[in-house]
Write a protein that holds these residues in place. Structure first.
Motif, PDB file in Angstrom:
ATOM      1  N   GLY A 152       2.998  -4.378 -39.053  1.00 48.78           N
ATOM      2  CA  GLY A 152       3.583  -3.835 -40.277  1.00 48.78           C
ATOM      3  C   GLY A 152       4.167  -4.916 -41.154  1.00 48.78           C
ATOM      4  N   LEU A 205       5.330   0.410 -48.391  1.00 51.22           N
ATOM      5  CA  LEU A 205       4.835   1.681 -47.869  1.00 51.22           C
ATOM      6  C   LEU A 205       3.607   1.457 -46.986  1.00 51.22           C
ATOM      7  CD1 LEU A 205       4.665   4.771 -47.748  1.00 51.22           C
ATOM      8  CD2 LEU A 205       3.363   4.688 -49.888  1.00 51.22           C
ATOM      9  N   PHE A 206       2.687   0.617 -47.461  1.00 51.52           N
ATOM     10  CA  PHE A 206       1.473   0.374 -46.689  1.00 51.52           C
ATOM     11  C   PHE A 206       1.762  -0.424 -45.412  1.00 51.52           C
ATOM     12  CE2 PHE A 206      -0.770   0.678 -50.991  1.00 51.52           C
ATOM     13  CZ  PHE A 206      -1.009   2.033 -50.803  1.00 51.52           C
ATOM     14  N   ILE A 215       2.855   2.237 -43.000  1.00 49.18           N
ATOM     15  CA  ILE A 215       1.673   2.997 -42.568  1.00 49.18           C
ATOM     16  C   ILE A 215       0.869   2.197 -41.549  1.00 49.18           C
ATOM     17  CG2 ILE A 215      -0.554   3.934 -43.310  1.00 49.18           C
ATOM     18  CD1 ILE A 215       0.780   4.710 -45.949  1.00 49.18           C
ATOM     19  N   VAL A 248       2.595   2.290 -38.166  1.00 46.64           N
ATOM     20  CA  VAL A 248       2.479   3.584 -37.481  1.00 46.64           C
ATOM     21  C   VAL A 248       1.069   3.798 -36.946  1.00 46.64           C
ATOM     22  CG1 VAL A 248       2.606   6.084 -37.773  1.00 46.64           C
ATOM     23  CG2 VAL A 248       4.347   4.621 -38.801  1.00 46.64           C
ATOM     24  N   THR A 249       0.066   3.539 -37.776  1.00 49.49           N
ATOM     25  CA  THR A 249      -1.318   3.775 -37.351  1.00 49.49           C
ATOM     26  C   THR A 249      -1.763   2.767 -36.288  1.00 49.49           C
ATOM     27  OG1 THR A 249      -2.139   2.426 -39.213  1.00 49.49           O
ATOM     28  CG2 THR A 249      -2.001   4.812 -39.531  1.00 49.49           C
ATOM     29  N   GLY A 263      -5.222   2.696 -41.293  1.00 42.19           N
ATOM     30  CA  GLY A 263      -4.126   2.076 -42.032  1.00 42.19           C
ATOM     31  C   GLY A 263      -4.579   1.204 -43.186  1.00 42.19           C
ATOM     32  N   PRO A 272      -5.801   3.306 -47.391  1.00 41.16           N
ATOM     33  CA  PRO A 272      -4.979   3.529 -48.604  1.00 41.16           C
ATOM     34  C   PRO A 272      -4.733   2.269 -49.422  1.00 41.16           C
ATOM     35  CG  PRO A 272      -4.059   4.711 -46.729  1.00 41.16           C
ATOM     36  CD  PRO A 272      -5.112   3.826 -46.180  1.00 41.16           C
TER      37      PRO A 272
END
Length: 202
Positions: free
Chosen positions: A71, A88-89, A92, A95-96, A107, A110
């Motif tokens: 991340g 934000l990405f 994401i 998390v992914t 991930g 986006p």
């Protein structure tokens, strides 16, 4: 891909539910174990379960550390490239990362789309960034961090993940290292038990 992803999510949720019930009734399980196991081996069995618990906790800590690193790298990389919503990405991507194999792909979609809306050249650079991150994660970051946590050589971590992938696909990759770590702990305790038995015979 969609079916495999849904199965992975379903199995993950089921694992959380089973874990909840197990932790909720762990004292009952202990009581049943004491009744079943001969008194002679009770201490060894509890030591075995303690070590299994420790190695699984170490595995989870390793995975969460990898997610945090991915991340952070994603956030920094996207910020340097100038992609909007980099923070934000990054979240994401972290998390992914919990999802083996497909997680990094999910991930990356986006931010690549957002980068494409900014400019095609930026989208290409973003794609290259995620390819580099994914290669670093699979070949360096995960083998080193998770391997160190569970006591495996990085090369062994890669081998175990490959075997797990061939065995049960995504779910096999998710379970491969914990299962290998548990097997290692069990074999260690069997060796200790055999050594103790030989010493008692002498």
């Amino acid at each position: 891909f969609v079916i495999t992803f849904i199965k992975g999510i379903f199995n993950f949720v089921m694992a959380l539910i089973l874990s909840f019930y197990f932790l909720k009734d762990v004292e009952k399980f202990k009581a049943k174990l004491v009744q079943i196991v001969p008194p002679k081996y009770t201490k060894q069995i509890f030591h075995l379960f303690r070590d299994i618990n420790d190695v699984l906790a170490a595995f989870i800590r390793g995975r969460l550390t990898v997610c945090l690193i991915i991340g952070l790298i994603t956030f920094l990389g996207l910020t340097i490239l100038g992609v909007d919503f980099a923070l934000l990405f990054g979240v994401i991507a972290a998390v992914t990362e919990l999802i083996p194999y497909f997680g990094p792909i999910i991930g990356s979609i986006p931010p690549i789309i957002v980068a494409a809306l900014q400019s095609p050249w930026l989208a290409l650079k973003t794609l290259v960034l995620f390819v580099v991150i994914q290669q670093a994660e699979g070949n360096i970051i995960t083998p080193k961090i998770v391997g160190t946590n569970v006591g495996f050589h990085p090369a062994l971590v890669i081998f175990v993940l490959l075997v797990g992938g061939q065995w049960k696909g995504v779910i096999g990759m998710l379970l491969a290292i914990p299962i290998a770590a548990i097997i290692k702990v069990v074999l260690k305790h069997i060796a200790l038990l055999m050594t103790d038995s030989r010493q008692e015979e002498r």
